[in-house]
Design a protein around this motif. Structure first.
Motif, PDB file in Angstrom:
ATOM      1  N   SER A  44      52.178  48.431 -65.216  1.00  0.00           N
ATOM      2  CA  SER A  44      52.455  47.479 -64.132  1.00  0.00           C
ATOM      3  C   SER A  44      52.775  46.082 -64.653  1.00  0.00           C
ATOM      4  CB  SER A  44      51.248  47.381 -63.187  1.00  0.00           C
ATOM      5  OG  SER A  44      50.979  48.604 -62.559  1.00  0.00           O
ATOM      6  N   TYR A 229      55.882  54.864 -59.536  1.00  0.00           N
ATOM      7  CA  TYR A 229      56.122  53.562 -58.920  1.00  0.00           C
ATOM      8  C   TYR A 229      57.373  53.640 -58.046  1.00  0.00           C
ATOM      9  CZ  TYR A 229      52.940  51.530 -62.420  1.00  0.00           C
ATOM     10  OH  TYR A 229      51.851  51.225 -63.205  1.00  0.00           O
ATOM     11  N   GLY A 231      60.101  51.020 -56.059  1.00  0.00           N
ATOM     12  CA  GLY A 231      60.580  49.673 -55.815  1.00  0.00           C
ATOM     13  C   GLY A 231      60.758  49.442 -54.331  1.00  0.00           C
ATOM     14  N   CYS A 232      60.969  48.186 -53.976  1.00  0.00           N
ATOM     15  CA  CYS A 232      61.158  47.835 -52.572  1.00  0.00           C
ATOM     16  C   CYS A 232      62.309  46.850 -52.471  1.00  0.00           C
ATOM     17  CB  CYS A 232      59.883  47.230 -52.006  1.00  0.00           C
ATOM     18  SG  CYS A 232      59.948  46.901 -50.229  1.00  0.00           S
ATOM     19  N   ARG A 262      60.547  40.531 -57.644  1.00  0.00           N
ATOM     20  CA  ARG A 262      60.807  41.816 -56.997  1.00  0.00           C
ATOM     21  C   ARG A 262      59.504  42.574 -56.780  1.00  0.00           C
ATOM     22  NH1 ARG A 262      62.258  47.317 -58.551  1.00  0.00           N
ATOM     23  NH2 ARG A 262      61.494  46.833 -60.640  1.00  0.00           N
ATOM     24  N   ARG A 264      57.179  45.891 -56.342  1.00  0.00           N
ATOM     25  CA  ARG A 264      57.120  47.315 -56.662  1.00  0.00           C
ATOM     26  C   ARG A 264      55.706  47.797 -56.359  1.00  0.00           C
ATOM     27  NH1 ARG A 264      58.275  46.267 -63.059  1.00  0.00           N
ATOM     28  NH2 ARG A 264      56.367  45.125 -63.525  1.00  0.00           N
ATOM     29  N   ASP A 306      61.312  54.319 -58.632  1.00  0.00           N
ATOM     30  CA  ASP A 306      61.525  53.370 -59.712  1.00  0.00           C
ATOM     31  C   ASP A 306      61.251  54.030 -61.069  1.00  0.00           C
ATOM     32  OD1 ASP A 306      61.807  51.129 -61.311  1.00  0.00           O
ATOM     33  OD2 ASP A 306      60.883  49.782 -59.868  1.00  0.00           O
TER      34      ASP A 306
END
Length: 366
Positions: A44, A229, A231-232, A262, A264, A306
């Motif tokens: 992370s 993970y 992403g957004c 960003r 995530r 991701d």
């Protein structure tokens, strides 16, 4: 003193740097084609505060000390980072005791500036948040992990150390007061060193079994936990990291930010038999349900696969979380050898402190 460190992840590089700065002639052997392609490349990238771990544990000690060392290192080496802070949130009253336990551990571990907030105060900091209470950790942050590893490598090379890529280790044996190591790969060869550090991450147990003199019962089992993970897309709704109350096997599907802002989300926990880095798009529904507990405003269709990482755990489902394991001469009786097992989160945060511990154990046992 001549030293070989096996593994060019963040911990292996930190150990090699610590050895080089103490005057050792260091070689870092990495089986892959680049540094930091395993556990270190798929984290992370969080600088952890140190409040989750039992007081007195290696994780607690090295996370807090390592974080303080890291921040000084970032400043002196120009590594991009930001102490954006973190909120660990209770979305139900039943989760409030978990926050109180984490706070108590954090205070015992010496974590700075922790504060337990009521829901309204946490929401005042992060208006998109939904919670009944939160633990605020201003000392938590994010870092460019690859820039960190490149800076560690720069210090190693400035001190005369050498990185050998595509260089797997076939075997090692104790001979003439040192270690004779046999390399495989493109240029098979033998190297004699005074000390050997096994920082091979996912390959640490397998390497330990190839080192002559390592007792079979001295190698702990490895349990693999896959974390995916998502992403957004779109503008970030938060300025801090948001963590739910911890779950079995991990810290829950949390919101992290990269240095560009960003969002995530992850990791989740899947117990697997072998490394698998694919992200199943169908898990988006599970992620969305978990995220909406603390961010009810998550728009539909915004989550995109991701990346995934594998954590080399020493404990499995339903078992208490195992501590880091650092096996030096005092543990296994072999001079000039240290094994690092189960170095997962908060391994990155702990790296510089772990490195000093490893070198101290080596110096005491040569």
């Amino acid at each position: 003193m001549e030293a070989l460190v096996v593994g060019a992840g963040v911990v292996g590089l930190a150990v090699a740097r610590a050895l080089a700065l103490r005057g050792a002639s260091v070689v870092v052997a990495e089986a892959a084609e680049a540094i930091g392609t395993g556990v270190s490349a798929r984290s992370s990238e969080v600088i952890h505060g140190g409040m989750y771990y039992p007081p007195g544990s290696l994780r607690a000690r090295h996370c807090v000390a390592g974080r303080r060392r890291l921040v000084r290192f970032f400043e002196s080496h120009g590594v991009p980072y930001r102490l954006c802070g973190k909120l660990i949130v209770a979305t139900r009253e039943e989760e409030r005791p978990a926050l109180e336990t984490i706070l108590s551990r954090g205070v015992a571990n010496g974590v700075e500036e922790l504060a337990l907030l009521e829901g309204a105060d946490a929401i005042a900091l992060e208006p998109a948040l939904s919670c009944v209470a939160a633990l605020h950790s201003p000392a938590t942050g994010i870092v460019d992990s690859h820039a960190l590893m490149l800076s560690l490598l720069g210090d190693i090379e400035d001190a005369g150390g050498v990185l050998a890529l595509r260089t797997p280790i076939d075997a090692a044996e104790r001979r003439d007061g040192g270690w004779q190591v046999r390399f495989g790969g493109e240029a098979p060869d033998v190297l004699r060193v005074d000390c050997l550090v096994n920082a091979a991450g996912l390959g640490a147990q397998a390497l330990a079994r190839r080192i002559d003199g390592t007792a079979p019962d001295g190698v702990p089992r490895q349990v693999l936990a896959k974390g995916s993970y998502f992403g957004c897309s779109g503008r970030s709704a938060f300025t801090r990291l948001i963590y739910p109350a911890p779950v079995e096997g991990g810290l829950g599907i949390h919101l992290t930010l990269d240095l560009a802002g960003r969002m995530r989300f992850g990791p989740d926990v899947e117990w697997v038999e072998r490394p698998d880095y694919g992200v199943d798009p169908d898990r988006a529904g599970l992620f969305a349900a978990a995220i909406r507990r603390y961010w009810p405003g998550l728009p539909d269709g915004r989550l995109v696969p991701d990346y995934a990482g594998i954590r080399p755990k020493l404990s499995g489902p339903g078992e208490p979380a195992a501590d880091f394991r650092i096996d030096g001469p005092a543990e296994h009786g072999l001079p000039g050898l240290v094994h690092l097992f189960g170095i997962e989160s908060p391994g990155l945060t702990s790296a510089l402190s772990l490195a000093e511990d490893v070198v101290d154990r080596l110096m005491a046992g040569i």
